[in-house]
Design a protein around this motif. Sequence first.
Motif, mmCIF file in Angstrom:
data_model
loop_
_atom_site.group_PDB
_atom_site.id
_atom_site.type_symbol
_atom_site.label_atom_id
_atom_site.label_comp_id
_atom_site.label_asym_id
_atom_site.label_seq_id
_atom_site.Cartn_x
_atom_site.Cartn_y
_atom_site.Cartn_z
ATOM 1 N N VAL A 115 0.325 2.255 -1.788
ATOM 2 C CA VAL A 115 -1.077 2.486 -1.861
ATOM 3 C C VAL A 115 -1.412 3.671 -0.519
ATOM 4 O O VAL A 115 -2.137 4.494 -0.774
ATOM 5 C CB VAL A 115 -1.945 1.514 -1.513
ATOM 6 N N GLU A 169 -3.530 -0.276 -6.715
ATOM 7 C CA GLU A 169 -4.229 -1.230 -5.764
ATOM 8 C C GLU A 169 -4.390 -2.453 -6.725
ATOM 9 O O GLU A 169 -4.228 -3.534 -6.039
ATOM 10 C CB GLU A 169 -5.539 -0.535 -5.735
ATOM 11 N N ARG A 170 -4.311 -2.390 -7.954
ATOM 12 C CA ARG A 170 -4.478 -3.587 -8.776
ATOM 13 C C ARG A 170 -3.134 -4.259 -8.663
ATOM 14 O O ARG A 170 -3.010 -5.706 -8.701
ATOM 15 C CB ARG A 170 -4.993 -3.165 -10.193
ATOM 16 N N ALA A 180 -4.162 -3.885 -1.821
ATOM 17 C CA ALA A 180 -4.925 -2.798 -1.480
ATOM 18 C C ALA A 180 -4.019 -2.382 -0.104
ATOM 19 O O ALA A 180 -4.299 -1.114 0.345
ATOM 20 C CB ALA A 180 -6.359 -3.201 -1.130
ATOM 21 N N ASP A 181 -3.364 -3.170 0.510
ATOM 22 C CA ASP A 181 -2.626 -2.998 1.770
ATOM 23 C C ASP A 181 -1.232 -2.500 1.517
ATOM 24 O O ASP A 181 -0.171 -2.629 2.506
ATOM 25 C CB ASP A 181 -3.004 -3.850 2.875
ATOM 26 N N HIS A 182 -0.619 -2.317 0.144
ATOM 27 C CA HIS A 182 0.564 -1.953 -0.024
ATOM 28 C C HIS A 182 0.852 -0.626 0.470
ATOM 29 O O HIS A 182 0.335 0.432 0.460
ATOM 30 C CB HIS A 182 0.950 -2.114 -1.423
ATOM 31 N N LEU A 229 -3.579 5.851 -7.951
ATOM 32 C CA LEU A 229 -4.312 4.833 -6.751
ATOM 33 C C LEU A 229 -4.721 3.335 -7.329
ATOM 34 O O LEU A 229 -4.811 2.500 -6.894
ATOM 35 C CB LEU A 229 -5.225 5.545 -5.997
ATOM 36 N N GLU A 230 -5.679 3.719 -8.561
ATOM 37 C CA GLU A 230 -6.433 2.276 -8.957
ATOM 38 C C GLU A 230 -5.448 1.506 -9.610
ATOM 39 O O GLU A 230 -5.268 0.253 -9.330
ATOM 40 C CB GLU A 230 -7.151 2.830 -10.172
ATOM 41 N N ARG A 263 -0.217 -3.708 -6.937
ATOM 42 C CA ARG A 263 0.467 -4.001 -5.451
ATOM 43 C C ARG A 263 -0.274 -4.549 -4.514
ATOM 44 O O ARG A 263 0.212 -5.488 -3.653
ATOM 45 C CB ARG A 263 1.074 -2.812 -5.015
ATOM 46 N N ARG A 270 -8.076 5.143 6.404
ATOM 47 C CA ARG A 270 -7.720 4.016 5.478
ATOM 48 C C ARG A 270 -6.158 3.994 5.630
ATOM 49 O O ARG A 270 -5.648 2.794 5.625
ATOM 50 C CB ARG A 270 -8.245 4.022 4.200
#
Length: 382
Positions: free
Chosen positions: A137, A127-128, A132-134, A123-124, A130, A163
């Motif tokens: 994710v 998020e970096r 946060a809204d990919h 996830l980390e 791709r 989320r």
Amino acid sequence: MQHRSSDAGIEWDDLNELIISAQQAGNYDMAIELARRALKIAERNAGPDHPDVATSLQNLAVLYQEVGERNKAAPLLERALAILKRALGPDHPEVGEVLRSLGEVYQDLGQNARAEPFFKQALEILERRRGADHPEVMSLLISLGTLYFMERENGKAESLLQRALAIAEKVFGFDHPRVAAILVNLGGLYQTQGAYNKAEAVFKRALAITESKLGPDQPEVVAILHNLALLHQAQRQFDQAEHLCKRAVAIGEKAWGPDHPDVATSLNNLAILYKTLGRYTEAEPLLKRVVAIMEQALGSRHPNVAMAQQNLADLYCAQGRYVQAEPLYRRALAVREKTLGPGHPSVARVLESLAAMYRASNRIAEAEQIERRFAAARGRKR
């Protein structure tokens, strides 16, 4: 199944195409043999630490997962992860994908404590890399939320699923089937909390989206019907539950044919409802059909076959038919220990049922022996 532009050679490329064809045809023994050959060729031609080797390792792991031998998949993915970290760097999206795969394998093996850090690392990274809204994710949030749900950490699970839902609604729109899939997960969480009204509202929204976008008789509807049936069953609304189970069977048979494993799942749900209601003569032929379908489609060593055998054994035990139940429990136990490992919760459940059967039939020494194994299996899980 992965297939990158390669340094491993034309033979490796051709084998990967054959693997995909064998997998799609359901010929897993051939696919696994071809995947093993492809791995050896990649190691020979590209070297043991080349990304092509990681690809072959991942492909072989996928095949083992599909035949239910998840314990063989984990070490392959661990090696693929090490290769890709060295070759691409620890923050590469492909590393994130292998981390997620490892989390899923360990989760399937009942080793949630081992699965959690893999999901978090993936996830980390995503998020970096791709954003946060990919959608990738979003998928990881669902996986991690499901893990917390299984561990009864409901607050964490709901936060992650909400989320994921927000991402899906933003990226795909409020009435997209991907939104419906997340709503089903949320509904299951609410149901376990006893929040039946919230669960029903969420399931019905998911059903409305799916029927509107895909049609009322499409296979994607089946899973939602299963969940709604279980919700009604939990509230002792058995007529509604039976109607939904029968509708799921009818849709599945039309979409996939009568001998598909997903049809077997629907038949199993209907049979369990009948068992709950004491309608044993209606449940038995359904469960026998489930076992036959699963064995034919998946092979006798698959965990889903073991599940079907245990359900049939449970039905026999409910009727005091212990002689018929025992060999089914034994077969289910052997498959689950081999494919999932002795500490898996599914192994503990079979042992618990087998011990109860021995006690009910006054075979106390055998019951005590199995109870010791059950205690050991639970200890390994913890």
